[in-house]
Design an enzyme around this catalytic site. Structure first.
Site, short mmCIF file in Angstrom:
data_model
loop_
_atom_site.label_atom_id
_atom_site.label_comp_id
_atom_site.label_asym_id
_atom_site.label_seq_id
_atom_site.Cartn_x
_atom_site.Cartn_y
_atom_site.Cartn_z
CG ASP A 69 41.91 2.42 102.56
OD1 ASP A 69 43.06 2.84 102.46
OD2 ASP A 69 41.25 2.01 101.60
CB THR A 102 44.33 6.46 100.00
OG1 THR A 102 44.17 5.75 101.22
CG2 THR A 102 44.72 5.49 98.92
CB THR A 103 44.47 9.14 104.71
OG1 THR A 103 43.83 7.88 104.73
CG2 THR A 103 43.72 10.11 105.58
CG ASP A 400 46.29 -0.02 102.32
OD1 ASP A 400 45.71 -0.26 101.25
OD2 ASP A 400 45.99 0.94 103.05
#
Length: 535
Positions: A69, A102-103, A400
């Site tokens: 994550d 987020t990545t 998530d």
């Protein structure tokens, strides 16, 4: 260091240690900043997509975290460089706002910086690059609106929501159980959602984990779990239709606030004292019985005598329950937290259909389940797993998935995943670049190239030939004018993401593009870096 003296002869400093500061100016500063940003993006690039790798991070006190994550990786990394810290902030703001992607947002920012570096080397002014990026990001966001699709879901038809959550979970370590976990997440969100106001309060969903069992044993409990057991082993383990008294006052005789000393010199006095104490306990237990309580949950402990009395009077009790859990129990059961025994009334009792104690494995681990509550809008996702790291990673994955389900309830538009949305935006931005005369045109084209970095990273991480795969998919999109073609990461045999059921939320994708562009503009505008030198 320059010293001067005021009219009273006292020295004061004009410039402190000026010669010990280091300074980077102009293009050097920009290049240093860009390479710092790209270094962070390079770390996360390999953990993008369903075949992305995990990172193992060790904290200074020896705790180990294994995750892919993006926000967690950057959060745990001890980043020193100021520009790298901006990338960490970028990932965190995507996590707060959307909860997923987020990545991708960091990889996107890294690609934009890489393209900007090439333009700066050609002598294009950074402000012109930043303006070109701004224009291109607007084009991309509008294009996403056009290719997005809305879908309808209800409390009976949850399949679209489950499919989107499965896309999120497929890039995590829990992907072998993505179907049941997605269903659990969606049911949890729908049970606390206010569908008229399109609002979801994620605080009502409690995610608990306990080491042991296997991932498939993860369950959704319509109620609250408390990591406590009944205070006496002979109390009933199951209470149907419970009326719960929630107390924050201790089960013991009141003590004077001042310093005191009781002198006992005869047996009779001691007996009187003991009887008096027992009467206090008796009254307390009787008060709870009188208002009709069938279970007492207390924030503080009580001694063995009170415990014994409670057991004899058939009043099960739980002690040492934390404040946060008490509040959740109060919300779920519709009860009120009572600070004094005198204030106990039948209206303040919480109600639950079933309170049961459940034991795990061969250990003496026990938990209390409070289910079928009066206000059933508080739910618990209870995770099991082989070790602590697995449970922590599953918690992050479920977070998530919960955020994705919440975003879809707020705005039910989706775009297709697998890099298809980025490729489609790239084509649209490339086509729009011709309409802009001047230097901005280069920056808009560079933005289009940067959008290709996400599908390229997906292909690379899946072990495919990145350039070949990307160009094949791109030409397929242009030829058939269909924005649903993406990278076939799982080797299903089709590039159509609609058939593969790979969805992403529209607001998540838009937020990624906008946030990445903002941060890159900010980095490009810095042309002077003054920092204290290392001693």
């Amino acid at each position: 260091m320059a010293l001067a003296f005021d009219e009273f002869g006292r020295p004061f400093i004009i410039l402190k240690e000026q010669e010990q500061k280091t300074r980077l100016r102009g293009i050097e500063a920009q290049k240093a900043n860009i390479s710092a940003g790209r270094a962070v993006a390079r770390i996360l690039r390999t953990s993008l997509g369903p075949k992305g790798m995990d990172k193992m991070l060790q904290s200074p006190d020896g705790d180990v975290t294994i995750t892919n994550d993006g926000a967690t990786i950057l959060e745990q990394m001890d980043v020193d460089n100021q520009i790298a810290k901006l990338m960490v902030e970028l990932s965190r703001s995507q996590d707060y706002e959307i909860g997923d992607g987020t990545t991708g947002v960091v990889v996107m920012a890294g690609a934009l910086l890489e393209q900007a570096e090439r333009l700066l080397e050609r002598g294009i002014h950074p402000i012109r690059v930043a303006e070109g990026y701004e224009v291109a990001s607007r084009i991309a966001v509008e294009h996403l609106e056009r290719i997005a699709q809305k879908f309808d879901f209800g409390t009976t038809n949850i399949e679209p929501l489950v499919q989107t959550c499965m896309t999120t979970l497929s890039s995590k370590i829990v992907n072998r159980c993505k179907r049941p976990l997605s269903e659990i997440s969606v049911k949890a969100v729908l049970s606390v959602a206010d569908l008229e106001r399109k609002d979801v309060n994620l605080d009502l969903i409690k995610v608990e984990g306990k080491v042991g069992g296997k991932l498939e044993d993860t369950e959704l409990i319509y109620g609250i779990t408390v990591d406590k057991d009944m205070s006496h082993p002979q109390m009933p383990k199951q209470i149907g239709d419970a009326k719960i008294a929630i107390l924050t006052c201790p089960f013991e005789p009141p003590k004077p606030k001042t310093k005191h000393k009781v002198e006992i010199d005869t047996v009779e006095k001691f007996q009187t004292l003991r009887l008096q104490e027992q009467k206090y306990f008796d009254d307390m237990v009787q008060k709870c019985k009188d208002v009709g309580a069938t279970l007492v949950i207390c924030q503080w402990g009580f001694d063995d005598e009170a415990n014994h009395l409670l057991m004899h009077r058939n009043l099960p009790a739980v002690r040492w329950v934390g404040g946060v859990e008490l509040e959740l129990i109060a919300i779920a059961t519709g009860g009120r937290i009572v600070p004094r025994f005198q204030e106990l009334t039948p209206e303040k009792l919480g109600r639950a259909g079933l309170v049961r104690e459940k034991s795990f494995g061969t250990t003496k681990d026990k938990m209390l389940y409070i289910e079928h509550c009066a206000n059933s809008r508080a739910v618990t996702i209870f995770i099991r797993g082989g070790n602590k790291m697995m449970i922590e990673e599953t918690k992050r994955s479920i977070h998530d998935a919960l955020c994705v389900a919440r975003n879809l309830i707020r705005n039910n538009s989706i775009v297709y995943g697998g890099g298809s949305a980025e490729i489609s935006c790239s084509i649209a931005v490339e086509a729009a670049a011709d309409k802009y005369p001047g230097v901005e045109q280069y920056a808009i084209r560079a933005f289009a190239d940067a959008l290709d970095a996400v599908p390229m990273a997906l292909a690379e991480n899946s072990g495919l030939q990145p350039i070949e795969t990307l160009s094949a998919v791109k030409s397929q999109q242009i030829k058939e004018n269909n924005p649903h073609f993406g990278i076939d990461c799982n080797d299903v045999g089709t590039n159509d993401m609609r058939e593969q059921n790979v969805f992403e939320t529209l607001i998540g994708k838009q937020q990624q593009i906008l946030l990445a562009t903002q941060v890159v503009k900010m980095i490009l505008k810095i042309d002077d870096v003054i920092s204290p030198s290392d001693y």
